[in-house]
Design an enzyme around this catalytic site. Structure first.
Site, short mmCIF file in Angstrom:
data_model
loop_
_atom_site.label_atom_id
_atom_site.label_comp_id
_atom_site.label_asym_id
_atom_site.label_seq_id
_atom_site.Cartn_x
_atom_site.Cartn_y
_atom_site.Cartn_z
N GLU A 104 -4.36 10.71 3.89
CA GLU A 104 -4.41 10.33 2.48
C GLU A 104 -4.20 8.83 2.25
O GLU A 104 -5.00 8.20 1.57
CB GLU A 104 -3.39 11.15 1.67
CG GLU A 104 -3.53 10.89 0.18
CD GLU A 104 -2.44 11.54 -0.65
OE1 GLU A 104 -2.33 12.77 -0.65
OE2 GLU A 104 -1.70 10.79 -1.31
N SER A 109 2.68 12.15 0.85
CA SER A 109 1.91 13.07 1.68
C SER A 109 0.99 12.26 2.59
O SER A 109 0.23 11.41 2.12
CB SER A 109 1.01 13.96 0.82
OG SER A 109 1.80 14.66 -0.09
N ARG A 160 -7.85 13.89 -5.27
CA ARG A 160 -7.43 12.63 -4.62
C ARG A 160 -8.62 11.69 -4.38
O ARG A 160 -8.70 11.02 -3.35
CB ARG A 160 -6.72 12.88 -3.29
CG ARG A 160 -5.46 13.70 -3.39
CD ARG A 160 -4.34 12.97 -4.11
NE ARG A 160 -3.12 13.76 -4.04
CZ ARG A 160 -2.80 14.70 -4.94
NH1 ARG A 160 -3.57 14.93 -5.99
NH2 ARG A 160 -1.68 15.38 -4.81
C1 LIG Z 1 7.46 9.43 -1.95
C2 LIG Z 1 6.01 9.42 -2.40
C3 LIG Z 1 5.53 10.47 -3.17
C4 LIG Z 1 4.19 10.48 -3.60
N1 LIG Z 1 3.77 11.53 -4.36
C5 LIG Z 1 2.49 11.57 -4.80
C6 LIG Z 1 2.04 12.66 -5.61
O1 LIG Z 1 2.77 13.58 -5.95
N2 LIG Z 1 0.74 12.64 -6.00
C7 LIG Z 1 -0.12 11.63 -5.68
O2 LIG Z 1 -1.28 11.69 -6.09
N3 LIG Z 1 0.29 10.58 -4.94
C8 LIG Z 1 1.56 10.53 -4.49
N4 LIG Z 1 1.99 9.48 -3.71
C9 LIG Z 1 1.05 8.40 -3.36
C10 LIG Z 1 1.14 7.17 -4.31
O3 LIG Z 1 2.31 7.20 -5.04
C11 LIG Z 1 -0.06 7.10 -5.25
O4 LIG Z 1 -1.27 7.12 -4.54
C12 LIG Z 1 0.00 5.83 -6.13
O5 LIG Z 1 -0.99 5.92 -7.14
C13 LIG Z 1 -0.20 4.55 -5.33
O6 LIG Z 1 0.11 3.47 -6.17
P1 LIG Z 1 0.38 2.00 -5.61
O7 LIG Z 1 0.48 1.09 -6.78
O8 LIG Z 1 1.53 2.03 -4.71
O9 LIG Z 1 -0.99 1.73 -4.84
P2 LIG Z 1 -1.19 1.13 -3.36
O10 LIG Z 1 -0.58 2.07 -2.39
O11 LIG Z 1 -0.76 -0.28 -3.33
O12 LIG Z 1 -2.76 1.21 -3.24
C14 LIG Z 1 -3.40 2.44 -3.03
C15 LIG Z 1 -4.92 2.22 -3.15
O13 LIG Z 1 -5.23 1.92 -4.50
C16 LIG Z 1 -5.99 0.72 -4.58
N5 LIG Z 1 -5.53 0.01 -5.79
C17 LIG Z 1 -4.26 -0.21 -6.16
N6 LIG Z 1 -4.23 -0.88 -7.32
C18 LIG Z 1 -5.52 -1.08 -7.69
C19 LIG Z 1 -6.15 -1.73 -8.79
N7 LIG Z 1 -5.43 -2.27 -9.79
N8 LIG Z 1 -7.51 -1.78 -8.81
C20 LIG Z 1 -8.24 -1.21 -7.83
N9 LIG Z 1 -7.71 -0.59 -6.77
C21 LIG Z 1 -6.36 -0.52 -6.70
C22 LIG Z 1 -5.63 -0.05 -3.32
O14 LIG Z 1 -6.70 -0.92 -2.97
C23 LIG Z 1 -5.43 1.05 -2.31
O15 LIG Z 1 -6.68 1.37 -1.73
C24 LIG Z 1 3.33 9.42 -3.26
C25 LIG Z 1 3.81 8.34 -2.50
C26 LIG Z 1 5.14 8.33 -2.07
C27 LIG Z 1 5.66 7.18 -1.28
#
Ligand SMILES: Cc1cc2nc3c(=O)[nH]c(=O)nc-3n(C[C@H](O)[C@H](O)[C@H](O)COP(=O)(O)OP(=O)(O)OC[C@H]3O[C@@H](n4cnc5c(N)ncnc54)[C@H](O)[C@@H]3O)c2cc1C
Length: 342
Positions: free
Chosen positions: A337, A242, A168
């Protein structure tokens, strides 16, 4: 350089742009869909003001309104870039919905992403915390990440080995936090499937089958079924997945805990023993328990949910109570996280 007015929205509502559904607004919000548009937005921003980058907000706790500029990279498109006898290389824009990419590659019969099915969010966010699930991490299939440097607008490619990927974690989350906007990713996938079904529920389901009978499509289907049975859908019950990382402790600490708590769930890792944070939270009495409008999910104690109307204060108060109780019972510290903004 002046921007087309439509490119920047002022006083934008972020409540639908974070899956915890916390109320917040962005002073300015831009959704650049091309490298040129992103370069233009970066060149015209006020560098004395903060910059925030968000994807679909599925791993965020937005604490307050966001000052300065909020960027939501919207680069679209996914395509095969090249192939050889064994592999295909696939590129995707940062704004692509992650599971659309997984679904498309699995439909082509390419193997590598199926265990990462149904993880919410964008392709651009995936390298940020090196998303992982069911025994696979993005770093295992990632070829390179394309970024634009915020300060200069310069476009650079980082090979996977240069991304400092860990559990992570990545350089984008740690030492280079805020320095780059990820604009796209490239993945290397297998044409001849070699699915990884070594992890818990997949092993139980597929364990008896010869490997050549396990297809990426069947693994994807299984992962989706397991996730849907265990994890609350943020569209129905607001959450950010998580809420804590699984803590890694030394073998001797795990040994001591095991004596007092024979049911302790832990997995050996090169860096120590990774404990199941959900189990610790459940044992500390928080599974299904609420504190005001928020609570730890009834089926999955690791997931903090917003039952409706919560603020970031409610979320952080619950997180801190859970962390305190786990510490008091096990002497293990839990790390949040989701990213706290601003
Ligand atoms: C129901 C649920 C289940 C999940 N299951 C998992 C799992 O199994 N495994 C797992 O690893 N994660 C999981 N996650 C967490 C999440 O899905 C991931 O971390 C995902 O990659 C976040 O994507 P996002 O576009 O929503 O990013 P955001 O939540 O919008 O951003 C997260 C971080 O990434 C940075 N970021 C986003 N886009 C960019 C970019 N283009 N350039 C630079 N920085 C950027 C942001 O600044 C922020 O710090 C889960 C979340 C939920 C709600």
């Amino acid at each position: 350089m002046s921007l087309p007015p439509a490119l920047i929205e002022t006083d934008a509502d972020l409540s639908a742009l974070n899956t915890l559904r916390l109320p917040a607004r962005a002073r300015s919000l831009a959704r650049p869909a091309t490298l040129d548009a992103l370069e233009q937005v970066l060149a015209t921003r006020d560098p004395s003001q903060p910059l925030h980058i968000i994807g679909e907000g599925s791993n965020l706790v937005i604490q307050n309104d966001l000052p300065g500029l909020t960027l939501c990279p919207a680069m679209d498109g996914m395509a095969k870039v090249k192939e050889d006898e064994h592999c295909v290389w696939v590129a995707a824009g940062a704004g692509v919905h992650w599971d659309d990419l997984v679904g498309w590659t699995v439909e082509q019969g390419w193997q590598g992403l199926e265990n990462l099915s149904l993880i919410p969010g964008t392709a651009g966010a995936a390298p940020f915390q090196n998303i992982g699930a069911y025994g696979v991490e993005l770093s295992q299939v990632l070829e390179q990440v394309t970024v634009m440097e915020v300060a200069t607008g310069r476009v650079t490619h980082f090979a996977a080995e240069e991304c400092a990927f860990a559990y992570r974690d990545s350089r984008f989350k740690s030492r280079d936090r805020g320095r780059y906007v990820i604009t796209g990713i490239e993945l290397r996938l297998n044409k001849i499937p070699a699915c990884n079904v070594s992890y818990g529920p997949l092993k139980e389901y597929f364990g008896h089958l010869p490997s050549d009978e396990i297809s990426p499509a069947s693994v994807r289907e299984r992962v989706i079924a397991v996730r849907q049975s265990k994890l609350p859908d943020p569209a129905v019950l607001a959450n950010a997945g998580s809420f804590f990382k699984n803590p890694v402790v030394t073998a001797s600490k795990a040994g001591q805990l095991k004596k007092s708590f024979p049911g302790l769930v832990g997995y050996e890792q090169p860096e120590g023993i990774k404990l199941a944070a959900g189990w610790l939270i459940e044992q500390a009495g928080w599974k299904g328990r609420r504190l005001g409008p928020v609570g730890m999910h009834i089926e999955q104690a690791l997931v903090l949910v917003n039952h409706g109307g919560a603020t970031s204060d409610d979320v952080l108060a619950l997180a801190s109570a859970v962390r305190r109780d786990v510490w008091e019972r096990f002497g293990v510290s839990l790390e949040q996280e989701p990213v706290l903004l601003p």
